[in-house]
Design an enzyme around this catalytic site. Structure first.
Site, mmCIF file in Angstrom:
data_model
loop_
_atom_site.group_PDB
_atom_site.id
_atom_site.type_symbol
_atom_site.label_atom_id
_atom_site.label_comp_id
_atom_site.label_asym_id
_atom_site.label_seq_id
_atom_site.Cartn_x
_atom_site.Cartn_y
_atom_site.Cartn_z
ATOM 1 N N GLY A 269 0.810 -1.208 0.000
ATOM 2 C CA GLY A 269 0.000 0.000 0.000
ATOM 3 C C GLY A 269 0.842 1.256 0.000
ATOM 4 N N CYS A 390 1.574 0.719 12.917
ATOM 5 C CA CYS A 390 0.140 0.849 13.188
ATOM 6 C C CYS A 390 -0.146 0.419 14.623
ATOM 7 C CB CYS A 390 -0.697 0.050 12.193
ATOM 8 S SG CYS A 390 -0.313 -1.713 12.115
#
Length: 467
Positions: A269, A390
């Site tokens: 991504g 994250c």
């Protein structure tokens, strides 16, 4: 009708596999759905049941224990998960009438268990319907950890950490946000189209989408039924990615013609976003230790029509020693997105909260520090390293960066906020820290940490080799 062939039967099969074999929720759901032929509506219901029951497991077990003669952990897996399945529908899916939730759960238990199991499930669920108030929450004043852990279905160790760090009210809001359905956000592939054109294209097909106010490439999807069957997806016009993840490549700020290293890159991504920001001009080396994930990265890059990415299956901590050519041709920028606890993405990973253990943090920190050091060694003077996770745990974020700076005197912190999109800064102007930290309960995004580090000195050679 064969109950095991319906949405609830498929959900129960997946829940049993998750429970007994520690299967990943998405993989178990996919296997269960692969055994049946369901309408899109029933597939969606099965998915909601698998994810919802998995996420709310602790709260459901607390409710069940108040009405059963033995605790859920001592029940047969079929019974335990049939009860969870029914209790979830009764407590959290008001659109499903309670009698239907009870009867369908009983049928599923009978189909996968036996008559005695079905009778027990029926009795417990009917008692729950009659008197749900019997299962009182632990007292918030005397047992705040237990109260929040049960109410929001989180592991006690996570709640305890967050209470000490954030206090009761903020921890409550964080846990509540972790239980919300995450927004669907897609990133426009600016190499192929513009946000305005893509919004028009998707809207004409009946999808409900709108521009994100935070990231210029982001589109928020309000109703995305059929999104990934749309020709725009197969044409590579967008990539599914949360807005917080898109901020990372903006902080990296790669320029056309540069050499970029992406460590732990798969499934790509951020890699492909960086390539788009570079106009697909330059060179990105995307490294990951897992071959199957690198294959996925290649597939994503191919669908998006990106050519500047080269992939390598390798332990990034051995990258310099494994290939002398890499060590000799230093990079302008490096992105380090290492494995982490993922506590910022719990709303997207319903099983992750139960997979993680407190001791995972120390194990992951060691890997994070090694990957950051490996990337730093391959960045030229004047170059940039962006470190991102994250996770919302300080040990994996600020503390990793602090220790890195203590042992790498030639690096300094460059305020990440200076590279954020104006829309994000306008909405969330309080960025006094040199780092970017997002939280689900504050930003309605995944929880991310982003640090930008610059190697002192300047380079006298161009980004790409000449000749």
């Amino acid at each position: 009708m064969d109950v095991t062939r319906g949405a609830r039967g498929a959900a129960l099969r997946a829940l049993i596999e998750i429970d007994e074999n520690a299967a990943y929720a998405t993989a178990a759901r996919d296997r269960a759905l692969g055994l049946v032929k369901l309408s899109e509506r029933d597939r969606a219901l099965a998915t909601e049941l698998v994810y919802g029951v998995t996420k709310m497991r602790k709260a459901l077990d607390h409710m069940i224990a108040a009405f059963a003669a033995r605790p859920p952990e001592r029940m047969d897996a079929v019974v335990r998960n049939a009860l969870r399945l029914g209790a979830y529908q009764i407590l959290y899916l008001q659109r499903i009438p309670a009698p239907v939730a009870v009867s369908e759960s009983v049928k599923a238990a009978r189909a996968l268990g036996h008559a005695g199991a079905a009778s027990f499930v029926n009795a417990v669920l009917r008692a729950l319907v009659r008197d749900p108030e019997r299962a009182a929450l632990p007292d918030a004043a005397t047992s705040p950890v237990d109260h929040l852990a049960v109410k929001y279905s989180h592991p006690k160790w996570m709640v305890s950490r967050w209470l000490a760090r954030f206090g009761f009210d903020t921890t409550s809001r964080l846990c509540a946000a972790n239980n919300e359905n995450p927004p669907v956000t897609i990133r426009v592939n600016t190499l192929k189209t513009s946000r305005t054109r893509l919004i028009a294209e998707l809207s004409e097909s009946g999808l409900e989408v709108c521009p994100s106010p935070y990231v210029p490439e982001a589109i928020e999807v309000r109703d995305g039924a059929g999104l990934f069957a749309h020709r725009a997806f197969s044409n590579g016009e967008f990539f599914m990615q949360d807005s917080s993840s898109m901020l990372v490549s903006h902080v990296l700020a790669p320029a056309p013609g540069e050499r970029v290293l992406d460590i732990a890159a798969a499934p790509g991504g951020k890699t492909t976003h960086a390539a788009e920001l570079m106009g697909d001009r330059g060179e990105i080396l995307a490294v990951d230790v897992h071959e199957h994930r690198v294959r996925l990265l290649r597939q994503n890059a191919e669908r998006l029509g990106i050519r500047c990415i080269t992939t390598l299956v390798c332990d990034a901590t051995r990258l310099a020693s494994s290939d002398a050519r890499i060590a000799q041709r230093l990079f302008d920028r490096a992105l380090v997105d290492p494995p982490c606890t993922g506590t910022g993405v719990l709303r997207r990973r319903p099983d992750l909260r139960w997979r993680r253990k407190p001791e995972d943090i120390a194990d992951l920190v060691s890997k994070q520090e090694n990957l950051l050091a490996a990337a730093a060694a391959l960045v030229k003077p004047g170059g940039v390293v962006v470190y991102s996770t994250c996770s919302i745990e300080p040990e994996e974020n600020r503390e990793v960066v602090r220790r890195f700076l203590e042992t790498h005197a030639d690096f300094s912190v460059d305020p990440a906020k200076d590279y954020l999109p104006s829309g994000f800064l306008h909405a969330f102007p309080d960025q006094g820290s040199p780092y970017v930290e997002t939280f689900p309960h504050i930003h309605s995004m995944d929880g991310f940490f982003i640090a930008r580090l610059v190697r002192q000195g300047s380079s006298s050679w161009s980004s790409l080799p000449q000749g």
